[in-house]
Design a protein around this motif. Structure first.
Motif, PDB file in Angstrom:
ATOM      1  N   GLU A  68       3.831   8.048  -0.142  1.00 46.36           N
ATOM      2  CA  GLU A  68       3.680   6.775  -0.998  1.00 46.36           C
ATOM      3  C   GLU A  68       3.466   7.295  -2.433  1.00 46.36           C
ATOM      4  O   GLU A  68       4.110   6.592  -3.452  1.00 46.36           O
ATOM      5  CB  GLU A  68       2.616   5.665  -0.681  1.00 46.36           C
ATOM      6  N   PHE A  69       2.625   8.153  -2.680  1.00 50.14           N
ATOM      7  CA  PHE A  69       2.441   8.605  -4.172  1.00 50.14           C
ATOM      8  C   PHE A  69       3.615   9.291  -4.616  1.00 50.14           C
ATOM      9  O   PHE A  69       3.887   8.913  -5.819  1.00 50.14           O
ATOM     10  CB  PHE A  69       1.203   9.746  -3.920  1.00 50.14           C
ATOM     11  N   CYS A  70       4.215   9.841  -3.821  1.00 53.88           N
ATOM     12  CA  CYS A  70       5.680  10.586  -4.333  1.00 53.88           C
ATOM     13  C   CYS A  70       6.749   9.465  -4.863  1.00 53.88           C
ATOM     14  O   CYS A  70       7.238   9.501  -5.825  1.00 53.88           O
ATOM     15  CB  CYS A  70       6.208  11.642  -3.258  1.00 53.88           C
ATOM     16  N   ALA A  71       6.828   8.327  -4.032  1.00 56.09           N
ATOM     17  CA  ALA A  71       7.555   7.453  -4.112  1.00 56.09           C
ATOM     18  C   ALA A  71       7.047   6.673  -5.234  1.00 56.09           C
ATOM     19  O   ALA A  71       7.970   6.093  -6.301  1.00 56.09           O
ATOM     20  CB  ALA A  71       7.682   6.264  -3.047  1.00 56.09           C
ATOM     21  N   TYR A  72       5.734   6.358  -5.474  1.00 56.66           N
ATOM     22  CA  TYR A  72       5.221   5.781  -6.566  1.00 56.66           C
ATOM     23  C   TYR A  72       5.532   6.323  -8.006  1.00 56.66           C
ATOM     24  O   TYR A  72       6.259   5.758  -8.999  1.00 56.66           O
ATOM     25  CB  TYR A  72       3.878   5.572  -6.573  1.00 56.66           C
ATOM     26  N   LEU A  73       5.650   7.806  -7.853  1.00 58.53           N
ATOM     27  CA  LEU A  73       5.809   8.584  -9.242  1.00 58.53           C
ATOM     28  C   LEU A  73       7.252   8.595  -9.531  1.00 58.53           C
ATOM     29  O   LEU A  73       7.700   8.714 -10.822  1.00 58.53           O
ATOM     30  CB  LEU A  73       5.164   9.801  -9.010  1.00 58.53           C
ATOM     31  N   GLU A 114      -2.611   0.948 -11.088  1.00 58.14           N
ATOM     32  CA  GLU A 114      -1.136   0.928 -10.648  1.00 58.14           C
ATOM     33  C   GLU A 114      -0.671   1.332  -9.394  1.00 58.14           C
ATOM     34  O   GLU A 114       0.036   0.726  -8.688  1.00 58.14           O
ATOM     35  CB  GLU A 114       0.044   1.567 -11.943  1.00 58.14           C
ATOM     36  N   PHE A 115      -1.044   2.637  -9.293  1.00 58.87           N
ATOM     37  CA  PHE A 115      -0.895   3.264  -7.497  1.00 58.87           C
ATOM     38  C   PHE A 115      -1.617   2.334  -6.695  1.00 58.87           C
ATOM     39  O   PHE A 115      -1.151   2.160  -5.498  1.00 58.87           O
ATOM     40  CB  PHE A 115      -1.290   4.718  -7.637  1.00 58.87           C
ATOM     41  N   VAL A 116      -3.158   2.162  -6.868  1.00 57.71           N
ATOM     42  CA  VAL A 116      -3.740   1.314  -5.575  1.00 57.71           C
ATOM     43  C   VAL A 116      -3.085  -0.098  -5.525  1.00 57.71           C
ATOM     44  O   VAL A 116      -2.770  -0.561  -4.559  1.00 57.71           O
ATOM     45  CB  VAL A 116      -5.193   0.964  -6.493  1.00 57.71           C
ATOM     46  N   ARG A 117      -2.536  -0.535  -6.729  1.00 58.68           N
ATOM     47  CA  ARG A 117      -1.974  -1.728  -6.714  1.00 58.68           C
ATOM     48  C   ARG A 117      -0.289  -1.819  -5.679  1.00 58.68           C
ATOM     49  O   ARG A 117       0.024  -2.570  -5.038  1.00 58.68           O
ATOM     50  CB  ARG A 117      -1.293  -2.477  -7.743  1.00 58.68           C
ATOM     51  N   TRP A 118       0.225  -0.393  -5.930  1.00 57.73           N
ATOM     52  CA  TRP A 118       1.346  -0.293  -5.303  1.00 57.73           C
ATOM     53  C   TRP A 118       1.341  -0.027  -3.739  1.00 57.73           C
ATOM     54  O   TRP A 118       1.747  -0.919  -2.843  1.00 57.73           O
ATOM     55  CB  TRP A 118       2.007   1.138  -5.642  1.00 57.73           C
ATOM     56  N   LEU A 119      -0.090   0.537  -3.360  1.00 56.41           N
ATOM     57  CA  LEU A 119      -0.284   0.431  -1.994  1.00 56.41           C
ATOM     58  C   LEU A 119      -0.769  -0.812  -1.381  1.00 56.41           C
ATOM     59  O   LEU A 119      -0.211  -1.298  -0.278  1.00 56.41           O
ATOM     60  CB  LEU A 119      -1.478   1.445  -1.833  1.00 56.41           C
TER      61      LEU A 119
END
Length: 203
Positions: A68-73, A114-119
């Motif tokens: 998920e982190f890689c997809a977010y970045l 932003e990453f926390v909101r992505w999750l």
């Protein structure tokens, strides 16, 4: 708790009831020896396949934290670059002396709102579906791959403002050992206090 006992708990209507129990603590830690990592990946796939069958009708969302982190970045722009992920990979590959700078950038983004909101949005898009399935669980995997950018206790604290505790339970699959109120990732890396999480053990 054995894998079989965990599956039985996941099948339990009482445990599937997200509004029962302590509504402030919907994070659960399932700890397993690090050497079982590949076995647990298969077990998690089996859980999903079996839980969605007509006997349960439970549709589980599995989020691999690292993926998920890689997809977010990858979808995040950085200056003129359409993908921050590709930019950082190229930066480190072409100039290894930039490794520390890249790691700092990754750590900062892993802790970002932003990453926390992505999750959170990934979770909501799953549980808000309208059909015959129940969606009480989110399986969180890949926590070992996220070290050192984000630790489990840090994620739980960061997610607190988004957490809708009465709507789902997050089961964190943790490859490591318990040390009193703390955990050791891979049995050697101290993870500090796990903050508002229940360790799944035998009842």
């Amino acid at each position: 708790m054995t894998v079989k006992e965990l599956y039985e708990k996941l099948c339990s209507p009482d445990f599937q009831n997200t509004e029962a129990g302590d509504l402030f603590y919907n994070f659960f830690i399932y700890r397993y020896p690090a050497e079982m990592e590949y076995q647990m990946r298969q077990e998690i796939e089996d859980f999903q396949k079996n839980l969605i069958r007509p006997t349960n009708y439970v549709d589980v969302l599995t989020l691999n934290l690292f993926d998920e982190f890689c997809a977010y970045l990858d979808q995040k722009r950085f200056l003129r670059h359409p993908s921050m992920l590709k930019y950082l990979l190229d930066k480190e590959a072409t100039a290894p002396e930039n490794a520390r700078s890249v790691q700092d950038t990754l750590t900062r983004n892993a802790h970002s709102e932003e990453f926390v909101r992505w999750l959170h949005e990934r979770i909501l898009s799953h549980i808000d579906q309208k059909d015959e399935y129940k969606r009480p669980y989110v399986f969180l995997t890949g926590v070992g791959s996220m070290f050192p950018y984000l630790r489990v206790n840090e994620l739980l604290a960061l997610y607190e403002d988004h957490n809708e505790t009465g709507r789902y339970k997050i089961i964190v699959f943790y490859p490591g050992e318990r040390d009193d109120n703390s955990f050791k990732l891979f049995g050697s890396i101290a993870d500090h206090h796990t903050y508002r999480a229940t360790l799944l053990i035998n009842d």
